[in-house]
Design an enzyme around this catalytic site. Structure first.
Site, PDB file in Angstrom:
ATOM      1  N   ARG A 279     112.640  39.065 -72.397  1.00  0.00           N
ATOM      2  CA  ARG A 279     112.661  39.613 -73.763  1.00  0.00           C
ATOM      3  C   ARG A 279     111.272  40.043 -74.198  1.00  0.00           C
ATOM      4  NH1 ARG A 279     115.295  34.690 -76.583  1.00  0.00           N
ATOM      5  NH2 ARG A 279     114.849  35.788 -78.527  1.00  0.00           N
TER       6      ARG A 279
ATOM      7  N   LYS B 200     110.346  36.176 -87.291  1.00  0.00           N
ATOM      8  CA  LYS B 200     110.963  37.213 -88.136  1.00  0.00           C
ATOM      9  C   LYS B 200     112.091  36.631 -88.959  1.00  0.00           C
ATOM     10  CE  LYS B 200     112.214  39.775 -84.628  1.00  0.00           C
ATOM     11  NZ  LYS B 200     111.675  38.929 -83.547  1.00  0.00           N
TER      12      LYS B 200
ATOM     13  N   ARG C 114     119.955  28.540 -78.361  1.00  0.00           N
ATOM     14  CA  ARG C 114     120.552  29.850 -78.058  1.00  0.00           C
ATOM     15  C   ARG C 114     120.576  30.125 -76.558  1.00  0.00           C
ATOM     16  NH1 ARG C 114     117.774  34.090 -82.059  1.00  0.00           N
ATOM     17  NH2 ARG C 114     117.633  35.243 -80.094  1.00  0.00           N
TER      18      ARG C 114
ATOM     19  N   ARG D 173     114.337  48.463 -83.231  1.00  0.00           N
ATOM     20  CA  ARG D 173     113.721  47.850 -82.069  1.00  0.00           C
ATOM     21  C   ARG D 173     113.350  48.882 -81.024  1.00  0.00           C
ATOM     22  NH1 ARG D 173     115.859  42.542 -82.313  1.00  0.00           N
ATOM     23  NH2 ARG D 173     115.059  41.263 -80.628  1.00  0.00           N
TER      24      ARG D 173
ATOM     25  N   ARG E 290     113.336  25.695 -80.495  1.00  0.00           N
ATOM     26  CA  ARG E 290     114.160  26.264 -81.571  1.00  0.00           C
ATOM     27  C   ARG E 290     115.581  25.732 -81.513  1.00  0.00           C
ATOM     28  NH1 ARG E 290     114.670  32.537 -82.565  1.00  0.00           N
ATOM     29  NH2 ARG E 290     115.236  32.607 -80.362  1.00  0.00           N
TER      30      ARG E 290
HETATM   31  P1  AP5 Z   1     112.432  32.630 -85.507  1.00  0.00           P
HETATM   32  O1  AP5 Z   1     112.239  32.848 -86.960  1.00  0.00           O
HETATM   33  O2  AP5 Z   1     113.764  32.209 -85.020  1.00  0.00           O
HETATM   34  O3  AP5 Z   1     111.871  33.897 -84.697  1.00  0.00           O
HETATM   35  P2  AP5 Z   1     112.456  35.359 -84.542  1.00  0.00           P
HETATM   36  O4  AP5 Z   1     111.269  36.281 -84.591  1.00  0.00           O
HETATM   37  O5  AP5 Z   1     113.575  35.611 -85.479  1.00  0.00           O
HETATM   38  O6  AP5 Z   1     112.947  35.244 -83.039  1.00  0.00           O
HETATM   39  P3  AP5 Z   1     114.297  35.745 -82.361  1.00  0.00           P
HETATM   40  O7  AP5 Z   1     114.374  35.084 -81.014  1.00  0.00           O
HETATM   41  O8  AP5 Z   1     115.456  35.595 -83.274  1.00  0.00           O
HETATM   42  O9  AP5 Z   1     113.939  37.209 -82.168  1.00  0.00           O
HETATM   43  P4  AP5 Z   1     114.569  38.174 -81.195  1.00  0.00           P
HETATM   44  O10 AP5 Z   1     113.955  39.417 -81.714  1.00  0.00           O
HETATM   45  O11 AP5 Z   1     114.317  37.911 -79.772  1.00  0.00           O
HETATM   46  O12 AP5 Z   1     116.127  37.888 -81.348  1.00  0.00           O
HETATM   47  P5  AP5 Z   1     117.286  38.607 -82.139  1.00  0.00           P
HETATM   48  O13 AP5 Z   1     118.249  37.613 -82.611  1.00  0.00           O
HETATM   49  O14 AP5 Z   1     116.713  39.585 -83.110  1.00  0.00           O
HETATM   50  O15 AP5 Z   1     111.323  31.567 -85.034  1.00  0.00           O
HETATM   51  C1  AP5 Z   1     111.284  31.114 -83.671  1.00  0.00           C
HETATM   52  C2  AP5 Z   1     111.037  29.609 -83.621  1.00  0.00           C
HETATM   53  O16 AP5 Z   1     109.706  29.328 -84.091  1.00  0.00           O
HETATM   54  C3  AP5 Z   1     111.967  28.791 -84.535  1.00  0.00           C
HETATM   55  O17 AP5 Z   1     112.231  27.564 -83.901  1.00  0.00           O
HETATM   56  C4  AP5 Z   1     111.138  28.574 -85.805  1.00  0.00           C
HETATM   57  O18 AP5 Z   1     111.519  27.411 -86.482  1.00  0.00           O
HETATM   58  C5  AP5 Z   1     109.738  28.493 -85.251  1.00  0.00           C
HETATM   59  N1  AP5 Z   1     108.724  29.043 -86.157  1.00  0.00           N
HETATM   60  C6  AP5 Z   1     108.853  30.141 -86.966  1.00  0.00           C
HETATM   61  N2  AP5 Z   1     107.708  30.373 -87.633  1.00  0.00           N
HETATM   62  C7  AP5 Z   1     106.837  29.413 -87.211  1.00  0.00           C
HETATM   63  C8  AP5 Z   1     105.459  29.120 -87.520  1.00  0.00           C
HETATM   64  N3  AP5 Z   1     104.750  29.865 -88.385  1.00  0.00           N
HETATM   65  N4  AP5 Z   1     104.879  28.057 -86.887  1.00  0.00           N
HETATM   66  C9  AP5 Z   1     105.581  27.307 -85.989  1.00  0.00           C
HETATM   67  N5  AP5 Z   1     106.873  27.534 -85.668  1.00  0.00           N
HETATM   68  C10 AP5 Z   1     107.490  28.571 -86.271  1.00  0.00           C
HETATM   69  O19 AP5 Z   1     117.946  39.445 -80.969  1.00  0.00           O
HETATM   70  C11 AP5 Z   1     118.612  38.822 -79.890  1.00  0.00           C
HETATM   71  C12 AP5 Z   1     119.147  39.854 -78.933  1.00  0.00           C
HETATM   72  O20 AP5 Z   1     120.095  40.694 -79.601  1.00  0.00           O
HETATM   73  C13 AP5 Z   1     118.110  40.835 -78.349  1.00  0.00           C
HETATM   74  O21 AP5 Z   1     117.465  40.300 -77.229  1.00  0.00           O
HETATM   75  C14 AP5 Z   1     119.000  42.041 -78.033  1.00  0.00           C
HETATM   76  O22 AP5 Z   1     119.707  41.849 -76.834  1.00  0.00           O
HETATM   77  C15 AP5 Z   1     120.001  42.042 -79.172  1.00  0.00           C
HETATM   78  N6  AP5 Z   1     119.557  42.878 -80.299  1.00  0.00           N
HETATM   79  C16 AP5 Z   1     119.289  42.457 -81.572  1.00  0.00           C
HETATM   80  N7  AP5 Z   1     118.896  43.490 -82.340  1.00  0.00           N
HETATM   81  C17 AP5 Z   1     118.914  44.590 -81.541  1.00  0.00           C
HETATM   82  C18 AP5 Z   1     118.583  45.949 -81.750  1.00  0.00           C
HETATM   83  N8  AP5 Z   1     118.141  46.409 -82.927  1.00  0.00           N
HETATM   84  N9  AP5 Z   1     118.721  46.810 -80.705  1.00  0.00           N
HETATM   85  C19 AP5 Z   1     119.150  46.379 -79.506  1.00  0.00           C
HETATM   86  N10 AP5 Z   1     119.469  45.107 -79.243  1.00  0.00           N
HETATM   87  C20 AP5 Z   1     119.350  44.209 -80.248  1.00  0.00           C
HETATM   88 MG    MG Z   2     115.668  35.887 -85.247  1.00  0.00          MG
END
Ligand code: AP5
Ligand code: MG
Ligand code: ZN
Length: 214
Positions: free
Chosen positions: A171, A13, A160, A88, A127
């Protein structure tokens, strides 16, 4: 243009949202990045969020919804934005829909980046994240030009805290329980687009822009 990114943790994402934001000249708004910036800055919001994030749990809706609605009311959001990690939960989606309805606005697309759980754990362990600007790298699939240094801002890259395999599992469970129902929600709203997130990240982006229009 107003876009929502949907998908499991690690689906890509953030990677795609950054590219979309650049291409269309709109802000990339990641609730995860906002929380991480607050943790780094030692704010009250950050302390509250950290305890949930470290366990792979969602930060409660009452904290998250207000924060996001404030953010999209700012001046730079007038021409649209790409939301990454919000909504989410169904209550978050309903609050967003309601807030936009109140202004006579609506989201244009919800882009679901589809990646099976089996591919996720490997992606997370490789990552590397920049906590300063939110850029994301992968040691194999998207390496920075200099090891452990952010191409965009020159800061050091980190693994992270929530990318440990056991937290990633948690997660994923939370994702399937609370976030996956949003796919049906946005399908019913008629704005869902699903792309195959297992492809190379440039191909995923090409599939997305083919739908959004260049
Ligand atoms: P990346 O682009 O980093 O993936 P992502 O989908 O952004 O993954 P996140 O871990 O950031 O998502 P998340 O939803 O768990 O975390 P968030 O920060 O939102 O890609 C992942 C890896 O793969 C990278 O190394 C990248 O280079 C690689 N990659 C990407 N595309 C690729 C491809 N096509 N091929 C190969 N490799 C590839 O949330 C974190 C925490 O915050 C949550 O757990 C929660 O506690 C809290 N939080 C955030 N938002 C909310 C909300 N709305 N409500 C409640 N809690 C929330
Ligand atoms: Mg992310
Ligand atoms: Zn950076």
């Amino acid at each position: 243009m107003k876009i929502i990114m949907l998908g499991a943790p690690g689906a890509g994402k953030g990677t795609q949202a950054k590219k979309i934001a650049e291409q269309y000249g709109i802000p990339h708004i990641s609730t995860g990045d906002i929380f991480r910036a607050n943790i780094k800055g030692g704010t009250e919001l950050g302390m509250k969020a950290k305890s949930y994030m470290d366990q792979g749990q969602l930060v409660p809706d009452d904290v998250t919804i207000g924060m996001l609605l404030d953010r999209i009311s700012q001046e730079d959001c007038k021409g649209g934005y790409v939301l990454d990690g919000f909504p989410r939960t169904i209550p978050q989606a309903e609050s967003l829909t309601e807030a936009l309805n109140g202004r006579g606005e609506k989201m244009d697309y919800a882009v679901n980046v589809d990646v099976p759980d089996t591919a996720i754990v490997e992606r997370m362990s490789g990552r590397r994240a920049c906590l300063s600007c939110g850029a994301t790298y992968h040691i194999r699939y998207n390496a920075p030009s200099k090891e452990n240094v952010c191409d965009a801002c020159g800061q050091a890259l980190v693994l992270r805290d929530d990318d440990k395999p056991e937290t990633v599992q948690k997660r994923l469970t939370v994702y399937h329980d609370q976030t996956q129902p949003l796919i049906e929600y946005y399908q019913k709203a008629g704005i869902l687009v699903t792309v195959d997130g297992t492809k190379d990240l440039h191909d995923v982006f090409a599939d997305i822009t083919a739908v959004l229009g260049a």
